[in-house]
Design an enzyme around this catalytic site. Sequence first.
Site, PDB file in Angstrom:
ATOM      1  CD  GLN A   1      50.618  52.307  70.227  1.00  0.00           C
ATOM      2  OE1 GLN A   1      50.180  51.227  69.797  1.00  0.00           O
ATOM      3  NE2 GLN A   1      49.909  53.422  70.142  1.00  0.00           N
TER       4      GLN A   1
ATOM      5  CB  CYS B   1      46.779  62.964  70.302  1.00  0.00           C
ATOM      6  SG  CYS B   1      47.420  61.392  70.745  1.00  0.00           S
TER       7      CYS B   1
ATOM      8  N   GLY C   1      47.219  56.171  79.611  1.00  0.00           N
ATOM      9  CA  GLY C   1      48.656  56.341  79.422  1.00  0.00           C
ATOM     10  C   GLY C   1      49.122  57.750  79.763  1.00  0.00           C
ATOM     11  CB  THR C   2      47.800  61.086  78.848  1.00  0.00           C
ATOM     12  OG1 THR C   2      47.750  60.762  77.452  1.00  0.00           O
ATOM     13  CG2 THR C   2      48.197  62.546  79.017  1.00  0.00           C
TER      14      THR C   2
ATOM     15  CB  SER D   1      46.924  53.220  77.518  1.00  0.00           C
ATOM     16  OG  SER D   1      45.670  53.746  77.230  1.00  0.00           O
ATOM     17  CB  ALA D   2      42.837  49.347  79.208  1.00  0.00           C
TER      18      ALA D   2
HETATM   19  N1  PLP Z   1      52.148  56.880  74.648  1.00  0.00           N
HETATM   20  C1  PLP Z   1      51.995  56.282  73.451  1.00  0.00           C
HETATM   21  C2  PLP Z   1      53.156  55.629  72.799  1.00  0.00           C
HETATM   22  C3  PLP Z   1      50.739  56.276  72.838  1.00  0.00           C
HETATM   23  O1  PLP Z   1      50.591  55.681  71.647  1.00  0.00           O
HETATM   24  C4  PLP Z   1      49.639  56.894  73.494  1.00  0.00           C
HETATM   25  C5  PLP Z   1      48.312  56.949  72.839  1.00  0.00           C
HETATM   26  O2  PLP Z   1      48.211  57.101  71.646  1.00  0.00           O
HETATM   27  C6  PLP Z   1      49.855  57.476  74.746  1.00  0.00           C
HETATM   28  C7  PLP Z   1      51.114  57.450  75.293  1.00  0.00           C
HETATM   29  C8  PLP Z   1      48.720  58.115  75.502  1.00  0.00           C
HETATM   30  O3  PLP Z   1      47.874  57.128  76.029  1.00  0.00           O
HETATM   31  P1  PLP Z   1      46.319  57.458  76.401  1.00  0.00           P
HETATM   32  O4  PLP Z   1      45.599  57.594  75.120  1.00  0.00           O
HETATM   33  O5  PLP Z   1      45.864  56.277  77.191  1.00  0.00           O
HETATM   34  O6  PLP Z   1      46.336  58.695  77.225  1.00  0.00           O
END
Ligand code: PLP
Length: 385
Positions: free
Chosen positions: A184, A335, A73-74, A204-205
Amino acid sequence: MNLDKKVYLDNAATTPIRPEVKQTMIEALSYYGNPSSVHSFGRTAKSLIEKARKNIAKELGVSSSEIIFTSGGTEAINMILKGAVRDLGITQIVTSPTEHHAVLNTVHSIENEYGIRVSYVKLDAKGTPDIEDLNKILSEFLSDEKVLVSLMYVNNEIGNLLSVAKVAEICQKYKAYFHCDTVQAVGHYPIDLSSLPIDFISASAHKFYGPKGVGFAFIRKDLPIKSFLFGGEQERGRRAGTECLHNIVGMEEAFLLAYQNLDKERTYIEGLKKYFIERISQEIPLVRFNGQSDNLTESAYTIVNVSLPIEPKKTDVVMLFLDMRGVACSRGSACQSGSSQGSHVLKAILPEKERDKAHIRFSFSIFNTREEVNYVIEVLKEFLQ
Ligand code: PLP
């Protein structure tokens, strides 16, 4: 009390992998050809990646060329937000104070680097971005200003749901680009991008029973976003680097299973959340729910966020106690767990005197049971005695 018991209620941080997904990934490890190689080993790997792309695109109502695989996701969010500013000439970003840090910190960095302006949509009393305020902000920009709106579908800490269709409609009205952080939501809610005018989504998987380290960006056809990693021509020149085949096919499997079983699994998890709310309200009457998380129609069926009736200084102790009893949950975003700062989401929505209270996020999956909910309530009661 069984001290070996383990109860995992931190599924918004990450979900366990489905056994079928694990199996698919193990099998995929045998296809070791580089997907960019022209020989048969490479072609086999490439065809599996393209099959995954096609299946994911089909479910979302888009074409394969609009799906770009990322490391999660990031990365998808960085690719979209930075790419939109750099390649579409965005000068204004509109977002909200309760977005995930993957959005907020990316926006801060672009703000400094490109000198764009950022506006934050006001929140309503329960912490959801106020659609009227979004409308007002967009109506005040000059007509030649290029604007990007970034708002999340499901808030990862309090579960609040955004009226995505309404936001997309408003963005269309003012010709603003719309990125929806659906990290989410993908795998938990149907998303039909053939009817919703959304320009970008991120996914994000590991939030839908797939592997960590893989996700995707949806970038609407014809938007000229270039790669922000320099290297090869992978992903049609939009994301350089050899693709991670076993992760991509693992994500495909998790994605397909999530959508095949969506209604059944949603009913099951929603039932657990409802049961948790009922039980905790009965057993700990002074508990408070944050955001919309006790409202089953306005919040995600996977997340509940509570404030416990204990002194703020005991928050770390209750987390430790739950952990010692085998219960995994969190104080908000995973995080942020190592950070000394409290939750930026609760800071944005709660009055100052409420902010230091013991806030805990419990998040549910298909692997949880009522019996586990009962156990967690007993552990909390034991702590509060
Ligand atoms: N956006 C949201 C709403 C999230 O909950 C998260 C992860 O907690 C992310 C982005 C980031 O995703 P990733 O962990 O795959 O980098």
